[in-house]
Design a protein around this motif. Structure first.
Motif, PDB file in Angstrom:
ATOM      1  N   ARG A 144       0.772  -1.218   0.006  1.00  0.00           N
ATOM      2  CA  ARG A 144      -0.129  -0.015   0.017  1.00  0.00           C
ATOM      3  C   ARG A 144       0.800   1.343  -0.068  1.00  0.00           C
ATOM      4  N   LYS A 145       2.202   1.221   0.425  1.00  0.00           N
ATOM      5  CA  LYS A 145       2.905   2.322   0.363  1.00  0.00           C
ATOM      6  C   LYS A 145       3.728   2.552  -1.094  1.00  0.00           C
ATOM      7  N   VAL A 146       3.660   1.227  -1.812  1.00  0.00           N
ATOM      8  CA  VAL A 146       4.198   1.252  -3.028  1.00  0.00           C
ATOM      9  C   VAL A 146       3.263   1.701  -4.068  1.00  0.00           C
ATOM     10  N   PHE A 147       1.823   1.227  -4.117  1.00  0.00           N
ATOM     11  CA  PHE A 147       0.907   1.383  -4.933  1.00  0.00           C
ATOM     12  C   PHE A 147      -0.315   2.114  -4.321  1.00  0.00           C
ATOM     13  N   SER A 148      -0.950   3.060  -5.236  1.00  0.00           N
ATOM     14  CA  SER A 148      -2.076   3.824  -4.686  1.00  0.00           C
ATOM     15  C   SER A 148      -3.138   3.236  -5.080  1.00  0.00           C
ATOM     16  N   LYS A 149      -3.340   2.320  -5.719  1.00  0.00           N
ATOM     17  CA  LYS A 149      -4.604   1.558  -5.982  1.00  0.00           C
ATOM     18  C   LYS A 149      -4.459   0.017  -6.632  1.00  0.00           C
ATOM     19  N   PHE A 150      -5.201  -0.580  -6.266  1.00  0.00           N
ATOM     20  CA  PHE A 150      -5.563  -2.186  -6.830  1.00  0.00           C
ATOM     21  C   PHE A 150      -6.738  -2.211  -7.390  1.00  0.00           C
ATOM     22  N   GLU A 151      -7.125  -3.232  -8.329  1.00  0.00           N
ATOM     23  CA  GLU A 151      -8.248  -3.450  -8.947  1.00  0.00           C
ATOM     24  C   GLU A 151      -8.178  -4.611  -9.525  1.00  0.00           C
ATOM     25  N   ASP A 152      -9.360  -5.494  -9.431  1.00  0.00           N
ATOM     26  CA  ASP A 152      -9.141  -6.755 -10.282  1.00  0.00           C
ATOM     27  C   ASP A 152      -9.236  -6.577 -11.660  1.00  0.00           C
ATOM     28  N   ALA A 153      -8.564  -7.371 -12.508  1.00  0.00           N
ATOM     29  CA  ALA A 153      -8.282  -7.093 -14.125  1.00  0.00           C
ATOM     30  C   ALA A 153      -8.421  -8.352 -14.564  1.00  0.00           C
ATOM     31  N   GLY A 154      -9.661  -9.054 -14.285  1.00  0.00           N
ATOM     32  CA  GLY A 154      -9.774 -10.482 -15.188  1.00  0.00           C
ATOM     33  C   GLY A 154      -9.924 -10.113 -16.664  1.00  0.00           C
ATOM     34  N   ALA A 156      -8.058  -8.431 -18.552  1.00  0.00           N
ATOM     35  CA  ALA A 156      -6.700  -7.761 -19.216  1.00  0.00           C
ATOM     36  C   ALA A 156      -6.210  -8.792 -20.161  1.00  0.00           C
ATOM     37  N   PHE A 157      -6.195 -10.012 -20.071  1.00  0.00           N
ATOM     38  CA  PHE A 157      -5.838 -10.776 -21.041  1.00  0.00           C
ATOM     39  C   PHE A 157      -6.647 -12.365 -20.653  1.00  0.00           C
ATOM     40  N   LYS A 158      -6.538 -13.096 -21.430  1.00  0.00           N
ATOM     41  CA  LYS A 158      -6.975 -14.382 -21.459  1.00  0.00           C
ATOM     42  C   LYS A 158      -6.319 -15.255 -20.256  1.00  0.00           C
ATOM     43  N   HIS A 159      -6.637 -16.041 -19.305  1.00  0.00           N
ATOM     44  CA  HIS A 159      -6.060 -16.503 -18.276  1.00  0.00           C
ATOM     45  C   HIS A 159      -6.930 -17.965 -18.016  1.00  0.00           C
ATOM     46  N   ASP A 160      -6.696 -18.734 -17.171  1.00  0.00           N
ATOM     47  CA  ASP A 160      -7.075 -19.913 -16.661  1.00  0.00           C
ATOM     48  C   ASP A 160      -8.196 -19.321 -15.469  1.00  0.00           C
ATOM     49  N   PRO A 161      -9.265 -20.018 -15.587  1.00  0.00           N
ATOM     50  CA  PRO A 161     -10.513 -19.756 -14.779  1.00  0.00           C
ATOM     51  C   PRO A 161     -10.117 -19.643 -13.213  1.00  0.00           C
ATOM     52  N   GLY A 162      -9.059 -20.351 -12.814  1.00  0.00           N
ATOM     53  CA  GLY A 162      -9.074 -20.361 -11.261  1.00  0.00           C
ATOM     54  C   GLY A 162      -7.950 -19.220 -10.994  1.00  0.00           C
ATOM     55  N   ASP A 163      -7.270 -18.850 -11.858  1.00  0.00           N
ATOM     56  CA  ASP A 163      -6.259 -17.598 -11.578  1.00  0.00           C
ATOM     57  C   ASP A 163      -7.064 -16.210 -11.210  1.00  0.00           C
ATOM     58  N   VAL A 165      -6.423 -12.035 -11.482  1.00  0.00           N
ATOM     59  CA  VAL A 165      -5.725 -11.262 -12.109  1.00  0.00           C
ATOM     60  C   VAL A 165      -5.916  -9.975 -11.361  1.00  0.00           C
ATOM     61  N   ILE A 166      -4.797  -9.112 -11.025  1.00  0.00           N
ATOM     62  CA  ILE A 166      -4.965  -7.970 -10.524  1.00  0.00           C
ATOM     63  C   ILE A 166      -4.292  -6.759 -10.928  1.00  0.00           C
ATOM     64  N   ARG A 167      -4.741  -5.384 -11.104  1.00  0.00           N
ATOM     65  CA  ARG A 167      -3.656  -4.433 -11.564  1.00  0.00           C
ATOM     66  C   ARG A 167      -3.515  -3.464 -10.508  1.00  0.00           C
ATOM     67  N   VAL A 181       0.943  -1.821 -13.660  1.00  0.00           N
ATOM     68  CA  VAL A 181       1.521  -3.567 -13.630  1.00  0.00           C
ATOM     69  C   VAL A 181       0.330  -4.328 -13.385  1.00  0.00           C
ATOM     70  N   VAL A 182       0.353  -5.395 -14.089  1.00  0.00           N
ATOM     71  CA  VAL A 182      -0.998  -6.464 -14.215  1.00  0.00           C
ATOM     72  C   VAL A 182      -0.213  -7.728 -13.720  1.00  0.00           C
ATOM     73  N   ILE A 183      -0.830  -8.386 -12.606  1.00  0.00           N
ATOM     74  CA  ILE A 183      -0.127  -9.704 -12.231  1.00  0.00           C
ATOM     75  C   ILE A 183      -1.151 -10.813 -12.314  1.00  0.00           C
ATOM     76  N   GLU A 184      -1.077 -12.093 -12.981  1.00  0.00           N
ATOM     77  CA  GLU A 184      -1.750 -13.029 -12.762  1.00  0.00           C
ATOM     78  C   GLU A 184      -1.080 -14.012 -11.966  1.00  0.00           C
ATOM     79  N   PHE A 185      -2.008 -14.501 -10.879  1.00  0.00           N
ATOM     80  CA  PHE A 185      -1.505 -15.584  -9.806  1.00  0.00           C
ATOM     81  C   PHE A 185      -2.142 -16.631 -10.111  1.00  0.00           C
ATOM     82  N   ASN A 186      -1.408 -17.734 -10.009  1.00  0.00           N
ATOM     83  CA  ASN A 186      -2.372 -19.234 -10.135  1.00  0.00           C
ATOM     84  C   ASN A 186      -3.095 -19.452  -8.664  1.00  0.00           C
ATOM     85  N   PRO A 187      -3.811 -20.520  -8.276  1.00  0.00           N
ATOM     86  CA  PRO A 187      -4.358 -20.760  -7.355  1.00  0.00           C
ATOM     87  C   PRO A 187      -3.391 -21.020  -6.041  1.00  0.00           C
ATOM     88  N   GLN A 188      -2.279 -21.299  -6.251  1.00  0.00           N
ATOM     89  CA  GLN A 188      -1.218 -21.322  -5.290  1.00  0.00           C
ATOM     90  C   GLN A 188      -0.388 -20.254  -5.021  1.00  0.00           C
TER      91      GLN A 188
END
Length: 236
Positions: A144-154, A156-163, A165-167, A181-188
């Motif tokens: 929260r000190k580095v980024f001013s805002k987070f949002e879901d970004a499903g 943004a690009f095609k990805h596995d349903p269980g992943d 994606v945040i922006r 920056v947009v990051i895709e996390f898997n369930p793990q």
């Protein structure tokens, strides 16, 4: 088109701008969330908190990566292996299409281009002038000190349903050199993909595979002596 040595050097140091963000993101890796709720189902704020906590036991990371840089009609794809360790240490070994090394030992930053027989060297302090705050790599940073805002970004690009994606948007975009920056996390909570959009709308994308958490590393991995006759260029 084959990039010139100058282009490789310029783009190489430009790529270093995003490594702080990459380090933060990779530091978020591992740990399964407890309970039946999957990360993809958590409220966003709770997800961010769980992701932050998940890195606490991570001392080092190793992964295979593919890096794609897009600027206008120009696209360059490279791949190799990256290792991060606490203390601002990291090593990127590029293998395709050509070999080169990015290395930080926590005190200085090196860019070795064997095809050019050239080593670019700068102190960590000087590298921070290029917006490379390596102190953030695998450190206990409050996102929260580095980024001013987070949002879901499903979307943004095609990805596995269980992943998930945040922006994220940096608090100091102009100083950071990127808009989001947009990051895709898997369930793990492994990062499959990290996409960084620069202020000039060029895009650097990393995809990761075979992530190894807390691998055993030799201290010599973060040391490098160039071959005799290598041209050494000091960056200021």
């Amino acid at each position: 088109n084959k990039a010139s040595g100058h282009d490789q050097n310029e783009d190489g140091f430009r790529a270093l701008k995003l490594l702080a963000v990459l380090g933060i993101a990779l530091a978020m890796l591992p740990a399964l969330l407890g309970g039946a709720t999957s990360p993809a189902q958590l409220p966003l704020d709770e997800f961010i908190k769980e992701v932050q906590k998940s890195y606490h036991d991570v001392r080092a990371l190793r992964a295979d990566f593919t890096q794609t840089y897009e600027s206008g009609s120009r696209t360059r794809v490279e791949s190799g292996t990256v290792v991060f360790a606490r203390g601002g240490r990291m090593r990127w070994d590029y293998r395709e299409p050509g070999k080169k090394i990015f290395l930080s030992n926590g005190k200085e930053v090196l860019l070795y281009l064997p095809a050019e027989n050239q080593l670019n060297r700068s102190s960590l302090k000087a590298s921070e002038d290029f917006r490379v705050p390596f102190r953030l790599l695998l450190s206990r940073v409050d996102l929260r000190k580095v980024f001013s805002k987070f949002e879901d970004a499903g979307e943004a690009f095609k990805h596995d349903p269980g992943d998930r994606v945040i922006r994220a948007y940096p608090k100091q975009g102009e100083k950071a050199g990127y808009n989001r920056v947009v990051i895709e996390f898997n369930p793990q909570l492994d990062i499959r993909r990290l996409e960084l959009v620069y202020t000039d709308n060029s895009v650097m994308t990393f995809t990761f595979e075979h992530i190894d958490r807390n691998p055993r590393l030799s201290a010599s991995l973060f040391q490098f002596t160039p071959p005799p006759g290598t041209e050494v260029i000091a960056q200021h």
